[in-house]
Design a protein around this motif. Sequence first.
Motif, PDB file in Angstrom:
ATOM      1  N   UNK A  34       0.833  -1.211   0.000  1.00 15.52           N
ATOM      2  CA  UNK A  34       0.000   0.000   0.000  1.00 15.52           C
ATOM      3  C   UNK A  34       0.864   1.256   0.000  1.00 15.52           C
ATOM      4  N   UNK A  35       1.928   1.238   0.799  1.00 14.50           N
ATOM      5  CA  UNK A  35       2.820   2.391   0.825  1.00 14.50           C
ATOM      6  C   UNK A  35       3.551   2.548  -0.500  1.00 14.50           C
ATOM      7  N   UNK A  43       5.019   9.783  -6.956  1.00 14.47           N
ATOM      8  CA  UNK A  43       6.174  10.005  -7.821  1.00 14.47           C
ATOM      9  C   UNK A  43       5.735  10.289  -9.257  1.00 14.47           C
ATOM     10  N   UNK A  44       4.708   9.559  -9.707  1.00 14.05           N
ATOM     11  CA  UNK A  44       4.200   9.785 -11.058  1.00 14.05           C
ATOM     12  C   UNK A  44       3.636  11.192 -11.212  1.00 14.05           C
ATOM     13  N   UNK A  45       2.944  11.654 -10.203  1.00 11.80           N
ATOM     14  CA  UNK A  45       2.382  13.010 -10.253  1.00 11.80           C
ATOM     15  C   UNK A  45       3.490  14.066 -10.252  1.00 11.80           C
ATOM     16  N   UNK A  46       4.535  13.838  -9.448  1.00 13.44           N
ATOM     17  CA  UNK A  46       5.639  14.785  -9.434  1.00 13.44           C
ATOM     18  C   UNK A  46       6.324  14.860 -10.793  1.00 13.44           C
ATOM     19  N   UNK A 103       1.086  21.441  -6.757  1.00 14.67           N
ATOM     20  CA  UNK A 103       1.509  20.046  -6.807  1.00 14.67           C
ATOM     21  C   UNK A 103       0.482  19.122  -6.157  1.00 14.67           C
ATOM     22  N   UNK A 104      -0.129  19.528  -5.039  1.00 15.89           N
ATOM     23  CA  UNK A 104      -1.020  18.641  -4.313  1.00 15.89           C
ATOM     24  C   UNK A 104      -2.411  18.561  -4.914  1.00 15.89           C
ATOM     25  N   UNK A 105      -2.736  19.437  -5.875  1.00 20.94           N
ATOM     26  CA  UNK A 105      -4.036  19.381  -6.553  1.00 20.94           C
ATOM     27  C   UNK A 105      -3.798  19.239  -8.037  1.00 20.94           C
ATOM     28  N   UNK A 106      -3.094  18.178  -8.404  1.00 19.26           N
ATOM     29  CA  UNK A 106      -2.638  18.011  -9.781  1.00 19.26           C
ATOM     30  C   UNK A 106      -3.753  17.904 -10.802  1.00 19.26           C
ATOM     31  N   UNK A 129      -5.099  10.440 -17.779  1.00 19.80           N
ATOM     32  CA  UNK A 129      -3.771   9.823 -17.762  1.00 19.80           C
ATOM     33  C   UNK A 129      -3.391   9.383 -16.346  1.00 19.80           C
ATOM     34  N   UNK A 130      -3.749  10.231 -15.366  1.00 16.66           N
ATOM     35  CA  UNK A 130      -3.468   9.866 -13.972  1.00 16.66           C
ATOM     36  C   UNK A 130      -4.255   8.612 -13.565  1.00 16.66           C
ATOM     37  N   UNK A 131      -5.541   8.589 -13.955  1.00 14.90           N
ATOM     38  CA  UNK A 131      -6.363   7.427 -13.622  1.00 14.90           C
ATOM     39  C   UNK A 131      -5.869   6.172 -14.327  1.00 14.90           C
TER      40      UNK A 131
END
Length: 449
Positions: A34-35, A43-46, A103-106, A129-131
Amino acid sequence: MSFVDDYALTRSSVFKTLVGVFVLITVVNVIVIRQVYKDSDAFHREQLVKQLQDESAEFSFVAKQSKEDVERLLATKRASETSFYYRLTERSESVSNTPTYPIRTLPSSVASIFVGDTHQLVIGIDHHAVEAYQKSLIPIVFSGIILPVAVMLIAALFFTILILKRLERVNRAMNRVLCGERDVKIAVSKQDDEFDILAIHLNFMIEQMAKNEASLKSLTVGMAHDMRTPMARLKLRLEEILSDEKLTVKQSDQLSACHDELELILSLFNSMLEIAKLNSGQTKLATEAVDIGRVAHDAIEFISPIAEMKQQRLICRQDQLCEVQGDKSLLFRAVFNLIENAVKYTPDHGDIEVIIDHFGVVVADSGIGISESDKMSVCHPMFRADKSRKEQGNGLGLSLVDAVVKRHNAHLILRDNNSGANQLSGSRLYDDSLCEGNCGLRARIYFER
């Protein structure tokens, strides 16, 4: 896996321990995966944010050239696979000229670039793409959880069954020892593990038990044999003294009492020797056709006077003919001992029924019965279930019966007589017991067919 059932698995401490360890490992594995999932998504979002900055810088440079260059580059970007969306719209005063990169609300992260004086280009991260990336992680996450759990469960079952199989061999061997076998050996493998050490120790223990039992039997039989001769001589001398007419009445009574006690002891030693010879196979059996029904009737004729004195109802019923090959004298003594025990331990006005069928003879009574704890020992020599010792006896009656039936490849089966007093007839005589002691005894001599 015929030797391992659900009950054996659920009560196995090895299986419980392995399952407990595997559950702990599974919980730790789920937490770790899970972690990893959360860190991978973050990491993907960053990375998308960094790419968004690069895209914004590229379009800002092209926007300084001309609008046509921006449109050409925009067409190229849209034609390729990208994780961003692009919207070229007319300029709006509500949109600040300063690009922001939250960053936190990509999913709402965008970059706004002015193209000329009338248009602006909005670049943002495509939430599809994120989903898609998150969905691509789900099979990996589940495989990382389910596959180890399945492997650990199979391993737990395999090792538990392996251990239970080896323990089952030990248990079967010890059960054979408990049932009376003495030449029992537990197999020792070449692995030289803890189970082999246990098997070696148990084999040594069984050998020592057999030696001690043989030594005790030899000592007992030897004593009985050696003491029988002087006791027989002493009995003859007492009989000679009793024949002397010069004895007073008091002396005659005392010597008669001594004679009777000596005769009882001599009878005890003779019975011990006879049982020992039967069990060891030294006694040769006469082989002839024996009608068990006739034997039972003869035994009842001998014991009926005692039953009449106690006002007992002694019934004999022959349902089927039972004829076996064996020693008629020994079989008579076995049946007689069973009926004698029933008469002895059934109170006055009690009921005793002797039934003969195709498989042997059943003696059922309404007496004090035998407790479940004593049924395993009542056939041992000198053992008496009657702890009060009110009835006369030496504890060898059922031992002799057991020795005789074993020599005839038969079985002595002792059960509680659940039918109770005045209800001994009928099929209930063969029901299993629902009581323990004090409800009568049902003794069966069962001949295998």
